[in-house]
Design a protein around this motif. Structure first.
Motif, mmCIF file in Angstrom:
data_model
loop_
_atom_site.group_PDB
_atom_site.id
_atom_site.type_symbol
_atom_site.label_atom_id
_atom_site.label_comp_id
_atom_site.label_asym_id
_atom_site.label_seq_id
_atom_site.Cartn_x
_atom_site.Cartn_y
_atom_site.Cartn_z
ATOM 1 N N MET A 87 0.828 -1.308 0.120
ATOM 2 C CA MET A 87 -0.013 0.074 -0.112
ATOM 3 C C MET A 87 0.847 1.224 -0.095
ATOM 4 O O MET A 87 0.561 2.232 -0.408
ATOM 5 N N ALA A 368 -10.025 -5.103 1.320
ATOM 6 C CA ALA A 368 -9.854 -3.696 1.639
ATOM 7 C C ALA A 368 -8.639 -2.924 0.920
ATOM 8 O O ALA A 368 -8.665 -2.042 0.283
ATOM 9 N N SER A 369 -7.450 -3.607 1.023
ATOM 10 C CA SER A 369 -6.196 -3.242 0.529
ATOM 11 C C SER A 369 -6.493 -3.298 -1.129
ATOM 12 O O SER A 369 -6.011 -2.281 -1.580
ATOM 13 N N SER A 372 -8.623 -0.274 -1.960
ATOM 14 C CA SER A 372 -7.864 0.920 -1.779
ATOM 15 C C SER A 372 -6.785 1.298 -2.999
ATOM 16 O O SER A 372 -6.546 2.053 -3.496
ATOM 17 N N GLY A 375 -8.200 2.099 -6.110
ATOM 18 C CA GLY A 375 -8.922 3.484 -6.230
ATOM 19 C C GLY A 375 -7.684 4.636 -6.486
ATOM 20 O O GLY A 375 -7.657 5.475 -7.032
ATOM 21 N N ILE A 376 -6.475 3.994 -5.863
ATOM 22 C CA ILE A 376 -5.406 4.853 -6.053
ATOM 23 C C ILE A 376 -4.877 4.605 -7.667
ATOM 24 O O ILE A 376 -4.263 6.000 -7.986
#
Length: 656
Positions: A87, A368-369, A372, A375-376
């Motif tokens: 992440m 969840a990662s 995320s 989205g990034i």
């Protein structure tokens, strides 16, 4: 037979330290330790041995509880630090790495790494571990984690069969050796037949992990002999030879064989060493600082590559970065080990709760990662600190359908088709040709393949590119009508990237001009005639772009305050126009000859619009004309559009 919890062996920590140091040094500067990448093979063998120890120390009568307990421990050991690093890498990449064509491959690798499949993604991408540009993928190192994680899906089942049935069933004893031999045979075949898949994928790597596991099985069923300590020195010698010299043999087999054998010898010596009378070499491997680095090895491995890649993308590995890198890396790895790895690994909640709950939480964390990270990636332009975040200026994308263009009244062109074909430089005209097609009401049809120019004017095309060329021409022959327009766009200049300029520009440009032989010129002319003769027979108009400027450095890498000092930008974003004109003179002469021979050919020369009187530059003030060393930017497309419109109007006025 049950096995006690294995005692901690400091020598194995020392071996891990040697492995991770070798890998880090190789990645930082391969000339210092040309075979340092074989540290990964050392890791694989040690991992097979240690995982066997761990599995044997927790026997169970039920396969389900045995597997759940194993996966709980693996998840607690590996997943928290991995998710943290992945992440952080996604975020830092979005901030500091300009978006380019490779980023899609990088993103795919990172997303694959979240589910233990980074190696699978890499195996099916273009290029291999040693390819130019691979050192700019911040997730490249996750291939090894993918191999191990996939091994964990298979190996516990095999080991459980050995643990429970080796006394009664021959198959239980022979299952792992047979798998190891099958993997070795596959590695021997695939290293030549499919080297990238052999390097990255588990089937051709399983024998290395299985070697460590087989060694454990042998040592677990017999008493260690004190004289086995003597294997430590020759074992270390084999490993160090592997580190110091890049194997000339194919890899992973037989190139990795020496490292695998040396690691097995070290493990045998470590396992047979009495606590009170250790071999001198094993005392060295147990040396506290070295053993500490071994305990940090997982975090060091996770962090070393993305930090290195981000430095390569920004300031570069030079000056103070050479000193700051190891300090920063050690600090990150220590923090990750002491504040993430150890606390979560030893947390009571993780060991007291039902394994299924731990695995469910782990799955939720991965999901969840992944969300995320996605989205990034989707909003990277909004997060980026780079000037290249302005995709409208930098990237040659298709002109958005909602964005208006000024129509041009040219009834003679309306309804015709505009075919665009060639290598990636054809794709780099997307903005210009899309806008022109809308202006003139043309039907746009694009076809491009990276690295395969059509009539490149430099040399003969490869067999693969000839097949692509013939495919494109056959399509045009089926679909084109008399009067349609075909734009053949390709790289028609020698590239300047990656050359040694220490002797001076004049010397290098002279060498480039002299490198084009008479045989190259003859083959290039025959190649172009094979194309033009087929197209002229169709009654279409053929447009070929003249060679455009090329540059030493990539504009997208060298346009931000945090990367302008990078050695990759030392060549600058400008080049002498006189040198460009001299470099392309043979291609221009060939174009003149072809235009005289084939009336259907129109030569379009963008260079005067992209260069000043004495200099060609990749930048138009603060706006880019080129995206990298030779591909147009979105702004560059718009600069050329009026002149391309002029050419189309001339074609429209010509008789069909």
């Amino acid at each position: 037979m049950s096995y006690p919890t294995p005692r901690h062996n400091g020598a194995i920590d020392g071996m891990r330290a040697l492995a991770v140091i070798a890998v880090i040094v190789f990645h930082a500067n391969g000339s210092l330790l040309p075979g340092g990448f074989t540290g990964v093979d050392l890791f694989f063998v040690v991992s097979g041995f240690v995982i066997s120890q761990s599995l044997a120390s927790r026997p169970s009568d039920r396969l389900s509880s045995y597997l759940l307990d194993f996966y709980r421990r693996r998840v607690l050991r590996l997943l928290p630090a991995l998710l943290l690093v992945l992440m952080a890498t996604f975020v830092l990449s979005a901030l500091f790495m300009p978006r380019a064509w490779r980023n899609e491959q990088f993103d795919q690798t990172g997303l694959g790494a979240l589910v233990g499949a980074g190696n699978i993604v890499l195996a099916w991408q273009d290029g291999d571990y040693f390819s130019p540009g691979a050192d700019l993928n911040p997730f490249l190192h996750t291939w090894t984690l993918g191999v191990e994680e996939q091994f964990y899906l298979l190996f516990p089942l095999v080991f459980f069969a050995w643990l429970r049935g080796r006394h009664r069933y021959a198959m239980a004893r022979w299952l792992l050796p047979v798998l190891a031999l099958a993997s070795l045979a596959l590695a021997a075949y695939q290293t030549t037949a499919s080297p990238t898949q052999a390097f990255y994928l588990l089937p051709a790597r399983l024998w290395e992990l299985a070697a460590g596991a087989l060694l454990y099985q042998q040592l677990a069923t017999r008493d260690a002999a004190a004289h086995w300590q003597r294997w430590a020195m020759p074992g270390l010698a084999l490993v160090l030879v592997g580190f110091a010299f890049a194997p000339e043999l194919p890899f992973p087999f037989p190139g990795a064989a020496g490292t695998v054998v040396g690691t097995l010898m070290l493990l045998v010596a470590a396992a047979s060493t009495p606590e009170d009378r250790p071999h001198a070499l094993l005392r060295l491997l147990r040396w506290a600082p070295l053993a500490y680095i071994g305990r940090l090895s997982y975090s060091l491995y996770l962090w070393h590559w993305p930090v290195l890649v981000l430095l390569r993308w920004t300031y570069g590995m030079q000056g103070m970065a050479l000193w700051a890198y190891p300090v920063l890396l050690l600090a990150l790895a220590s923090a990750s080990y002491h504040w993430v790895e150890c606390p979560i690994r030893h947390a009571r909640a993780g060991h007291r709760g039902h394994p299924g709950k731990v695995l469910a939480v782990a799955l939720a964390a991965v999901v969840a990662s992944g969300a995320s990270a996605w989205g990034i990636i989707q909003y990277s332009e909004h997060l980026s600190l780079s000037t290249t975040r302005d995709g409208y200026m930098w990237r040659a994308q298709r002109h958005p359908a909602w964005m208006p263009v000024e129509s041009i009244d040219a009834p003679s062109l309306s309804g015709r088709s505009l075919f665009v074909a060639g290598d990636s430089h054809a794709a780099a005209y997307r903005t210009m040709v899309t806008m022109a097609a809308r202006q003139f009401d043309l039907q746009l049809r694009m076809d491009e393949r990276g690295g395969c120019g059509i009539a490149n004017l430099l040399r003969a095309s490869s067999a693969e590119c000839i097949a692509y060329r013939d495919q494109v021409l056959a399509k045009i022959e089926r679909e084109a009508r008399p009067g349609d327009i075909v734009l053949l766009a390709s790289l028609r200049m020698q590239e300047l990237r990656g050359l040694d300029w220490s002797a001076g520009d004049a010397v290098v440009f002279r060498q480039l001009r002299e490198a084009r032989t008479l045989a190259d010129a003859t083959a290039a002319e025959a190649d172009a005639e094979a194309v033009l003769s087929r197209l002229q027979a169709l009654g279409v108009h053929v447009v070929m772009d003249a060679p455009m400027p090329v540059f030493k450095s990539a504009a997208y890498r060298c346009s931000d305050p945090f990367n302008r000092m990078n050695p990759a930008c030392a060549g600058g974003l400008g080049v002498s126009r006189a040198e460009m004109e001299a470099l392309r003179a043979p291609q221009m002469a060939l174009l003149d000859k072809l235009a005289a021979r084939y009336p259907a050919l129109h030569v379009w020369d963008p260079l005067p619009l992209l260069c000043q009187a004495t200099t060609c530059t990749a930048m138009d003030g603060e706006q880019p004309l080129f995206f990298d060393q030779d591909h147009l930017s979105g702004h560059g497309n718009r600069v050329l559009l009026p002149d391309f419109d002029r050419l189309l109007l001339e074609i429209g006025e010509a008789p069909r």
